[in-house]
Motif scaffolding. Sequence first.
Motif, PDB file in Angstrom:
ATOM      1  N   ASP A 203      32.270  66.808   8.997  1.00  0.00           N
ATOM      2  CA  ASP A 203      32.088  65.898   7.864  1.00  0.00           C
ATOM      3  C   ASP A 203      31.263  64.682   8.258  1.00  0.00           C
ATOM      4  O   ASP A 203      30.419  64.200   7.478  1.00  0.00           O
ATOM      5  CB  ASP A 203      33.446  65.457   7.323  1.00  0.00           C
ATOM      6  CG  ASP A 203      34.207  66.604   6.662  1.00  0.00           C
ATOM      7  OD1 ASP A 203      33.557  67.600   6.284  1.00  0.00           O
ATOM      8  OD2 ASP A 203      35.455  66.511   6.549  1.00  0.00           O
ATOM      9  N   GLU A 204      31.519  64.178   9.428  1.00  0.00           N
ATOM     10  CA  GLU A 204      30.769  63.007   9.889  1.00  0.00           C
ATOM     11  C   GLU A 204      29.291  63.345  10.065  1.00  0.00           C
ATOM     12  O   GLU A 204      28.415  62.554   9.707  1.00  0.00           O
ATOM     13  CB  GLU A 204      31.365  62.502  11.209  1.00  0.00           C
ATOM     14  CG  GLU A 204      30.714  61.229  11.716  1.00  0.00           C
ATOM     15  CD  GLU A 204      31.352  60.720  12.987  1.00  0.00           C
ATOM     16  OE1 GLU A 204      30.858  59.724  13.545  1.00  0.00           O
ATOM     17  OE2 GLU A 204      32.352  61.335  13.440  1.00  0.00           O
ATOM     18  N   GLN A 205      29.017  64.537  10.604  1.00  0.00           N
ATOM     19  CA  GLN A 205      27.623  64.941  10.768  1.00  0.00           C
ATOM     20  C   GLN A 205      26.931  65.101   9.414  1.00  0.00           C
ATOM     21  O   GLN A 205      25.768  64.717   9.244  1.00  0.00           O
ATOM     22  CB  GLN A 205      27.565  66.247  11.564  1.00  0.00           C
ATOM     23  CG  GLN A 205      27.974  66.095  13.015  1.00  0.00           C
ATOM     24  CD  GLN A 205      28.084  67.428  13.729  1.00  0.00           C
ATOM     25  OE1 GLN A 205      27.900  68.487  13.134  1.00  0.00           O
ATOM     26  NE2 GLN A 205      28.404  67.382  15.023  1.00  0.00           N
ATOM     27  N   LYS A 206      27.662  65.706   8.422  1.00  0.00           N
ATOM     28  CA  LYS A 206      27.088  65.825   7.080  1.00  0.00           C
ATOM     29  C   LYS A 206      26.786  64.459   6.490  1.00  0.00           C
ATOM     30  O   LYS A 206      25.740  64.245   5.855  1.00  0.00           O
ATOM     31  CB  LYS A 206      28.051  66.582   6.173  1.00  0.00           C
ATOM     32  CG  LYS A 206      28.188  68.061   6.512  1.00  0.00           C
ATOM     33  CD  LYS A 206      29.165  68.739   5.560  1.00  0.00           C
ATOM     34  CE  LYS A 206      29.287  70.226   5.853  1.00  0.00           C
ATOM     35  NZ  LYS A 206      30.266  70.892   4.940  1.00  0.00           N
ATOM     36  N   HIS A 207      27.724  63.543   6.665  1.00  0.00           N
ATOM     37  CA  HIS A 207      27.532  62.189   6.150  1.00  0.00           C
ATOM     38  C   HIS A 207      26.316  61.531   6.796  1.00  0.00           C
ATOM     39  O   HIS A 207      25.515  60.878   6.112  1.00  0.00           O
ATOM     40  CB  HIS A 207      28.788  61.370   6.406  1.00  0.00           C
ATOM     41  CG  HIS A 207      28.696  59.948   5.930  1.00  0.00           C
ATOM     42  ND1 HIS A 207      28.652  59.603   4.595  1.00  0.00           N
ATOM     43  CD2 HIS A 207      28.611  58.770   6.630  1.00  0.00           C
ATOM     44  CE1 HIS A 207      28.555  58.301   4.487  1.00  0.00           C
ATOM     45  NE2 HIS A 207      28.519  57.763   5.702  1.00  0.00           N
ATOM     46  N   GLU A 208      26.166  61.709   8.086  1.00  0.00           N
ATOM     47  CA  GLU A 208      25.019  61.112   8.780  1.00  0.00           C
ATOM     48  C   GLU A 208      23.713  61.715   8.277  1.00  0.00           C
ATOM     49  O   GLU A 208      22.705  61.003   8.116  1.00  0.00           O
ATOM     50  CB  GLU A 208      25.177  61.326  10.292  1.00  0.00           C
ATOM     51  CG  GLU A 208      26.308  60.502  10.918  1.00  0.00           C
ATOM     52  CD  GLU A 208      26.495  60.800  12.390  1.00  0.00           C
ATOM     53  OE1 GLU A 208      25.846  61.746  12.897  1.00  0.00           O
ATOM     54  OE2 GLU A 208      27.284  60.088  13.041  1.00  0.00           O
ATOM     55  N   ARG A 209      23.717  63.040   8.030  1.00  0.00           N
ATOM     56  CA  ARG A 209      22.493  63.665   7.500  1.00  0.00           C
ATOM     57  C   ARG A 209      22.174  63.149   6.089  1.00  0.00           C
ATOM     58  O   ARG A 209      21.013  62.918   5.749  1.00  0.00           O
ATOM     59  CB  ARG A 209      22.650  65.186   7.490  1.00  0.00           C
ATOM     60  CG  ARG A 209      22.572  65.821   8.875  1.00  0.00           C
ATOM     61  CD  ARG A 209      22.321  67.321   8.771  1.00  0.00           C
ATOM     62  NE  ARG A 209      23.444  68.003   8.128  1.00  0.00           N
ATOM     63  CZ  ARG A 209      24.463  68.532   8.793  1.00  0.00           C
ATOM     64  NH1 ARG A 209      24.496  68.442  10.129  1.00  0.00           N
ATOM     65  NH2 ARG A 209      25.444  69.141   8.161  1.00  0.00           N
ATOM     66  N   SER A 210      23.214  62.965   5.277  1.00  0.00           N
ATOM     67  CA  SER A 210      22.985  62.432   3.927  1.00  0.00           C
ATOM     68  C   SER A 210      22.397  61.030   3.979  1.00  0.00           C
ATOM     69  O   SER A 210      21.478  60.689   3.234  1.00  0.00           O
ATOM     70  CB  SER A 210      24.306  62.422   3.142  1.00  0.00           C
ATOM     71  OG  SER A 210      24.829  63.725   3.010  1.00  0.00           O
ATOM     72  N   ILE A 211      22.933  60.226   4.856  1.00  0.00           N
ATOM     73  CA  ILE A 211      22.401  58.867   5.027  1.00  0.00           C
ATOM     74  C   ILE A 211      20.950  58.914   5.454  1.00  0.00           C
ATOM     75  O   ILE A 211      20.096  58.143   4.965  1.00  0.00           O
ATOM     76  CB  ILE A 211      23.258  58.094   6.045  1.00  0.00           C
ATOM     77  CG1 ILE A 211      24.678  57.854   5.500  1.00  0.00           C
ATOM     78  CG2 ILE A 211      22.603  56.755   6.384  1.00  0.00           C
ATOM     79  CD1 ILE A 211      24.738  57.000   4.256  1.00  0.00           C
ATOM     80  N   ALA A 212      20.620  59.832   6.365  1.00  0.00           N
ATOM     81  CA  ALA A 212      19.244  59.943   6.841  1.00  0.00           C
ATOM     82  C   ALA A 212      18.303  60.341   5.709  1.00  0.00           C
ATOM     83  O   ALA A 212      17.185  59.826   5.591  1.00  0.00           O
ATOM     84  CB  ALA A 212      19.181  60.960   7.988  1.00  0.00           C
ATOM     85  N   VAL A 213      18.749  61.296   4.842  1.00  0.00           N
ATOM     86  CA  VAL A 213      17.911  61.712   3.704  1.00  0.00           C
ATOM     87  C   VAL A 213      17.695  60.551   2.745  1.00  0.00           C
ATOM     88  O   VAL A 213      16.570  60.309   2.270  1.00  0.00           O
ATOM     89  CB  VAL A 213      18.578  62.903   2.984  1.00  0.00           C
ATOM     90  CG1 VAL A 213      17.846  63.207   1.667  1.00  0.00           C
ATOM     91  CG2 VAL A 213      18.569  64.134   3.880  1.00  0.00           C
ATOM     92  N   LEU A 214      18.751  59.819   2.438  1.00  0.00           N
ATOM     93  CA  LEU A 214      18.619  58.683   1.531  1.00  0.00           C
ATOM     94  C   LEU A 214      17.692  57.620   2.107  1.00  0.00           C
ATOM     95  O   LEU A 214      16.895  57.002   1.371  1.00  0.00           O
ATOM     96  CB  LEU A 214      20.004  58.089   1.244  1.00  0.00           C
ATOM     97  CG  LEU A 214      20.946  58.974   0.414  1.00  0.00           C
ATOM     98  CD1 LEU A 214      22.315  58.313   0.299  1.00  0.00           C
ATOM     99  CD2 LEU A 214      20.357  59.214  -0.985  1.00  0.00           C
ATOM    100  N   GLU A 215      17.800  57.372   3.405  1.00  0.00           N
ATOM    101  CA  GLU A 215      16.895  56.401   4.034  1.00  0.00           C
ATOM    102  C   GLU A 215      15.455  56.868   3.931  1.00  0.00           C
ATOM    103  O   GLU A 215      14.538  56.066   3.698  1.00  0.00           O
ATOM    104  CB  GLU A 215      17.305  56.206   5.499  1.00  0.00           C
ATOM    105  CG  GLU A 215      18.618  55.448   5.682  1.00  0.00           C
ATOM    106  CD  GLU A 215      18.985  55.314   7.138  1.00  0.00           C
ATOM    107  OE1 GLU A 215      18.347  55.984   7.985  1.00  0.00           O
ATOM    108  OE2 GLU A 215      19.904  54.525   7.446  1.00  0.00           O
ATOM    109  N   HIS A 216      15.252  58.205   4.094  1.00  0.00           N
ATOM    110  CA  HIS A 216      13.888  58.734   3.978  1.00  0.00           C
ATOM    111  C   HIS A 216      13.347  58.542   2.564  1.00  0.00           C
ATOM    112  O   HIS A 216      12.198  58.128   2.358  1.00  0.00           O
ATOM    113  CB  HIS A 216      13.899  60.217   4.346  1.00  0.00           C
ATOM    114  CG  HIS A 216      12.555  60.875   4.182  1.00  0.00           C
ATOM    115  ND1 HIS A 216      11.475  60.613   5.005  1.00  0.00           N
ATOM    116  CD2 HIS A 216      12.121  61.787   3.254  1.00  0.00           C
ATOM    117  CE1 HIS A 216      10.434  61.323   4.603  1.00  0.00           C
ATOM    118  NE2 HIS A 216      10.801  62.042   3.539  1.00  0.00           N
TER     119      HIS A 216
END
Length: 286
Positions: A232-245
Amino acid sequence: MMRRFWYVPAAIILVLIVAAFLVGWLQLALPPDTYGVVYTRGRGFDPLVVRPGGFTWRWQRLLPKTLVLHRFTLSPRLTELPVSGSLVSGAVYASLVPERPDFTYELHVAIRYRILPDALPRLAERDGLRPEGLADWYRTADANLVRQATETALASEASDAPGVAADLVARLPDRVPDLELLDVVPTVIRMPDRELYARLKTVYLAALAAREPTLTAAAGRLAVLEAEARIDEQKHERSIAVLEHYGELLDKHPGLIQFLFLTSSGKLTTDDLRTLDLLDHIAPVE
């Protein structure tokens, strides 16, 4: 007339022989209670200690820088050792019964000792002991005596304080082979009931073994939960990265916000694309 003075060179030779004899006699360089360790340039440390009494002669002492005599003054040293502590996990085992037995120990040992003279050559070669470092070595010896006295007392099978004290006097010398214990006076203040300690330890370990399957299953469930939490933490980090992009992309092209709005409303026309100036930014479709 020359023949009458033949004794003059003979006397000189005799004086030189006596002087050489005295220079090579090592005991003459040792004050009382002082022991010598011989180091020669060719042979290293002599394994035999030079005692203050007797006769030890070394011809190497006649040659400069060939022999070094390290002089160790071994005056008796008196040390007072307070020893206290608790048996391993004693508080845990004591909590099994309402009486909560005390598994701490306390004793006091007064020891008068010195370095064993015969150990000096070995200590000089192995540990680099020198006369100027004797005080530091004794401080280390005091700490070792505390440790050995503690282990000896706890290993005693005596059931009372006098028995523990007698075991200390009898067994402690064998545990410190580099020391000469001149007097050992132990005062045992408190020793734990080791039979009760052993019984409670057995009960505790048996209870722990009985709970082991449950603990193993719980550990397995905990491992699964931790793995899911990491996913879950990894998914959350990927979501944050997409939003930042996306955020960086919108900062560079503000018109995309209106484009997305028109797209979602279904009212996007070619004129809108020209107005938004997006046609030049859209790669041609091959």
